[in-house]
Scaffold this motif. Structure first.
Motif, PDB file in Angstrom:
ATOM      1  N   VAL A  36     -20.010  26.943 -13.298  1.00 47.91           N
ATOM      2  CA  VAL A  36     -20.335  25.695 -13.398  1.00 47.91           C
ATOM      3  C   VAL A  36     -19.177  24.708 -12.797  1.00 47.91           C
ATOM      4  O   VAL A  36     -17.819  24.987 -13.293  1.00 47.91           O
ATOM      5  CB  VAL A  36     -20.486  25.255 -14.857  1.00 47.91           C
ATOM      6  N   THR A  37     -19.733  23.841 -11.960  1.00 48.67           N
ATOM      7  CA  THR A  37     -18.658  23.030 -11.233  1.00 48.67           C
ATOM      8  C   THR A  37     -18.957  21.633 -11.424  1.00 48.67           C
ATOM      9  O   THR A  37     -20.262  21.288 -11.482  1.00 48.67           O
ATOM     10  CB  THR A  37     -18.368  23.527  -9.745  1.00 48.67           C
ATOM     11  N   GLY A  38     -18.098  20.696 -11.155  1.00 49.00           N
ATOM     12  CA  GLY A  38     -18.501  19.225 -11.557  1.00 49.00           C
ATOM     13  C   GLY A  38     -17.454  18.405 -11.610  1.00 49.00           C
ATOM     14  O   GLY A  38     -16.129  18.680 -11.680  1.00 49.00           O
ATOM     15  N   SER A  39     -17.631  17.129 -11.720  1.00 52.87           N
ATOM     16  CA  SER A  39     -16.762  16.115 -11.860  1.00 52.87           C
ATOM     17  C   SER A  39     -16.861  15.494 -13.214  1.00 52.87           C
ATOM     18  O   SER A  39     -17.763  15.523 -14.094  1.00 52.87           O
ATOM     19  CB  SER A  39     -16.701  14.953 -10.705  1.00 52.87           C
ATOM     20  N   ALA A  40     -15.552  14.695 -13.702  1.00 50.03           N
ATOM     21  CA  ALA A  40     -15.651  14.208 -14.829  1.00 50.03           C
ATOM     22  C   ALA A  40     -15.933  12.682 -14.949  1.00 50.03           C
ATOM     23  O   ALA A  40     -15.715  12.114 -14.028  1.00 50.03           O
ATOM     24  CB  ALA A  40     -14.080  14.395 -15.649  1.00 50.03           C
ATOM     25  N   PRO A  41     -16.473  12.169 -16.264  1.00 48.36           N
ATOM     26  CA  PRO A  41     -16.886  10.818 -16.239  1.00 48.36           C
ATOM     27  C   PRO A  41     -15.844   9.790 -16.651  1.00 48.36           C
ATOM     28  O   PRO A  41     -14.743  10.354 -16.642  1.00 48.36           O
ATOM     29  CB  PRO A  41     -18.042  10.989 -17.416  1.00 48.36           C
TER      30      PRO A  41
ATOM     31  N   CYS B 106     -14.148  15.085  -4.287  1.00 49.16           N
ATOM     32  CA  CYS B 106     -14.405  13.917  -3.596  1.00 49.16           C
ATOM     33  C   CYS B 106     -13.529  12.944  -4.072  1.00 49.16           C
ATOM     34  O   CYS B 106     -14.011  11.699  -4.284  1.00 49.16           O
ATOM     35  CB  CYS B 106     -15.949  13.556  -4.173  1.00 49.16           C
ATOM     36  N   SER B 107     -12.212  12.941  -4.279  1.00 50.79           N
ATOM     37  CA  SER B 107     -11.352  12.296  -4.864  1.00 50.79           C
ATOM     38  C   SER B 107     -11.717  11.691  -6.203  1.00 50.79           C
ATOM     39  O   SER B 107     -11.619  10.825  -6.383  1.00 50.79           O
ATOM     40  CB  SER B 107     -10.980  11.026  -3.921  1.00 50.79           C
ATOM     41  N   ASN B 108     -12.148  12.871  -7.032  1.00 51.17           N
ATOM     42  CA  ASN B 108     -12.657  12.332  -8.473  1.00 51.17           C
ATOM     43  C   ASN B 108     -11.647  11.779  -9.264  1.00 51.17           C
ATOM     44  O   ASN B 108     -12.233  11.261 -10.231  1.00 51.17           O
ATOM     45  CB  ASN B 108     -13.426  13.735  -8.961  1.00 51.17           C
ATOM     46  N   LEU B 109     -10.315  12.015  -9.033  1.00 51.49           N
ATOM     47  CA  LEU B 109      -9.595  11.277 -10.010  1.00 51.49           C
ATOM     48  C   LEU B 109      -9.471  10.047 -10.068  1.00 51.49           C
ATOM     49  O   LEU B 109      -9.624   9.316 -11.203  1.00 51.49           O
ATOM     50  CB  LEU B 109      -8.147  12.090  -9.767  1.00 51.49           C
ATOM     51  N   PRO B 110      -9.102   9.365  -9.148  1.00 47.35           N
ATOM     52  CA  PRO B 110      -9.272   7.830  -9.101  1.00 47.35           C
ATOM     53  C   PRO B 110     -10.644   7.235  -9.179  1.00 47.35           C
ATOM     54  O   PRO B 110     -10.577   6.189 -10.091  1.00 47.35           O
ATOM     55  CB  PRO B 110      -8.711   7.502  -7.958  1.00 47.35           C
ATOM     56  N   THR B 111     -11.587   7.971  -8.771  1.00 44.98           N
ATOM     57  CA  THR B 111     -12.997   7.411  -9.052  1.00 44.98           C
ATOM     58  C   THR B 111     -13.447   7.570 -10.396  1.00 44.98           C
ATOM     59  O   THR B 111     -14.350   6.887 -10.888  1.00 44.98           O
ATOM     60  CB  THR B 111     -13.831   7.847  -7.882  1.00 44.98           C
ATOM     61  N   GLU B 112     -13.266   8.652 -10.865  1.00 44.35           N
ATOM     62  CA  GLU B 112     -13.951   9.110 -12.181  1.00 44.35           C
ATOM     63  C   GLU B 112     -13.176   9.417 -13.400  1.00 44.35           C
ATOM     64  O   GLU B 112     -13.639   9.333 -14.579  1.00 44.35           O
ATOM     65  CB  GLU B 112     -14.806  10.358 -11.788  1.00 44.35           C
ATOM     66  N   LEU B 113     -11.745   9.397 -13.214  1.00 40.16           N
ATOM     67  CA  LEU B 113     -11.009   9.496 -14.369  1.00 40.16           C
ATOM     68  C   LEU B 113      -9.863   8.454 -14.380  1.00 40.16           C
ATOM     69  O   LEU B 113      -8.725   8.833 -14.319  1.00 40.16           O
ATOM     70  CB  LEU B 113     -10.282  10.821 -14.381  1.00 40.16           C
TER      71      LEU B 113
ATOM     72  N   ALA C 215      -7.628  12.515  -0.551  1.00 41.33           N
ATOM     73  CA  ALA C 215      -8.417  12.495  -1.572  1.00 41.33           C
ATOM     74  C   ALA C 215      -7.274  13.062  -2.793  1.00 41.33           C
ATOM     75  O   ALA C 215      -6.214  13.979  -2.213  1.00 41.33           O
ATOM     76  CB  ALA C 215      -9.474  13.697  -1.475  1.00 41.33           C
ATOM     77  N   VAL C 216      -7.578  12.519  -3.773  1.00 40.31           N
ATOM     78  CA  VAL C 216      -6.591  13.193  -5.120  1.00 40.31           C
ATOM     79  C   VAL C 216      -7.759  13.884  -6.043  1.00 40.31           C
ATOM     80  O   VAL C 216      -8.598  13.074  -6.583  1.00 40.31           O
ATOM     81  CB  VAL C 216      -6.092  12.050  -5.654  1.00 40.31           C
ATOM     82  N   ASN C 217      -7.747  15.017  -6.147  1.00 43.60           N
ATOM     83  CA  ASN C 217      -8.692  15.927  -7.263  1.00 43.60           C
ATOM     84  C   ASN C 217      -8.449  16.276  -8.524  1.00 43.60           C
ATOM     85  O   ASN C 217      -7.100  16.950  -8.585  1.00 43.60           O
ATOM     86  CB  ASN C 217      -9.176  16.989  -6.171  1.00 43.60           C
ATOM     87  N   PHE C 218      -9.179  16.274  -9.384  1.00 43.41           N
ATOM     88  CA  PHE C 218      -8.781  16.933 -10.707  1.00 43.41           C
ATOM     89  C   PHE C 218      -9.379  18.211 -10.746  1.00 43.41           C
ATOM     90  O   PHE C 218     -10.786  18.346 -10.605  1.00 43.41           O
ATOM     91  CB  PHE C 218      -9.274  15.816 -11.889  1.00 43.41           C
ATOM     92  N   TRP C 219      -8.755  19.190 -11.683  1.00 44.69           N
ATOM     93  CA  TRP C 219      -9.534  20.571 -11.765  1.00 44.69           C
ATOM     94  C   TRP C 219      -9.195  20.790 -13.101  1.00 44.69           C
ATOM     95  O   TRP C 219      -8.185  20.613 -13.758  1.00 44.69           O
ATOM     96  CB  TRP C 219      -8.726  21.414 -10.908  1.00 44.69           C
TER      97      TRP C 219
END
Length: 261
Positions: free
Chosen positions: A11-16, A77-84, A108-112
């Motif tokens: 299960v993979t995905g990005s945080a809201p 997809c650089s989810n840290l600045p866009t979604e967290l 990109a800056v990514n959260f894991w």
């Protein structure tokens, strides 16, 4: 899509951006039956996608609930600045010495965040990677680009797992797409009878613990395991397509032409 994860299922995905009760986009895969995930037979199978509440992810991570699959928040997809964005005050926007040395800011800056069962299969990226572990630890198995002649690739039909309403998985082929080249070998348990050249590769291993950072150069092959609930942030800097890239392309072409692949 996130890159493949070698595990029993994924299960993979990005945080809201909202609270724990809001939903997050996630991907879900099922166990691979023949070869390291994401390989299943002659298919290269990407996870299915759906949305899950972040609270559900945290409940599973902390053992309060169960979920069919292995949870891994890892959208790249650089989810840290866009979604967290709530976490941005706690982090530097880049790695100053790396930005100075590379002459650019990160792309990109990514959260894991993931379970111990989420294991990233052997692959390489076209990015200079600064990988920072916040909590827990990551275990890297590394190969330099010069090991390319000993690392096999095969072509696979692209497909995607779909999660049915009954909770089972089915494989759906992607139409009008070229075959996907991927490494069919599990470096933790290599089939040397099938891939004897891999015995000549020289793997490096390192563990990155909380508060530590790994510089992973572009084009280095890497396989990644982690402790349960590991949290990490990485900074991707686009690589320069210079002499280093040309050297790797030459090595890759010679490997294919010689039949070593």
């Amino acid at each position: 899509m996130s890159p493949p994860v070698h595990s029993t299922s994924t299960v993979t995905g990005s945080a809201p951006t909202g609270p724990a009760s809001s939903e997050m986009p996630c991907s879900i895969g099922r166990p691979s039956t023949s070869g390291p995930f994401p390989i299943s037979g002659d298919r290269f199978v990407m996870p299915a996608e759906r949305r899950l509440p972040l609270s559900c992810v945290l409940d599973v991570m902390e053992g309060r609930a169960q979920h069919p699959g292995v949870l891994y928040v890892q959208k790249q997809c650089s989810n840290l600045p866009t979604e967290l964005p709530q976490l941005l005050p706690d982090l530097e926007p880049h790695v100053p010495w790396a930005s100075e040395a590379l002459g650019k800011m990160p792309d990109a800056v990514n959260f894991w965040l993931g379970e111990a069962s989420a294991v990233t299969s052997l692959h390489k990226d076209h990015y200079e990677n600064l990988y920072c572990v916040i909590s827990g630890e990551k275990h890297f198995l590394l190969h330099p680009p010069s090991d390319r002649p000993f690392i096999p690739y095969e072509l696979y039909i692209p497909a995607t797992y779909q999660l049915t309403e009954e909770g089972s998985f089915k494989v759906v082929d992607e139409e009008a797409m070229e075959k996907v080249p991927w490494i069919p070998l599990d470096p933790l348990a290599p089939d040397l009878a099938r891939y004897p050249s891999y015995s000549q590769a020289q793997a490096l291993r390192c563990t990155v613990q909380a508060g530590e950072m790994l510089y992973l150069p572009a084009l280095w092959f890497h396989h990644v395991q982690q402790s349960h609930g590991c949290i990490a942030v990485n900074f991707w800097y686009d690589m320069e397509y210079d002499l280093k890239y040309s050297y790797f392309q030459l090595l890759d072409s010679l490997t294919k032409a010689s039949g070593l692949n």
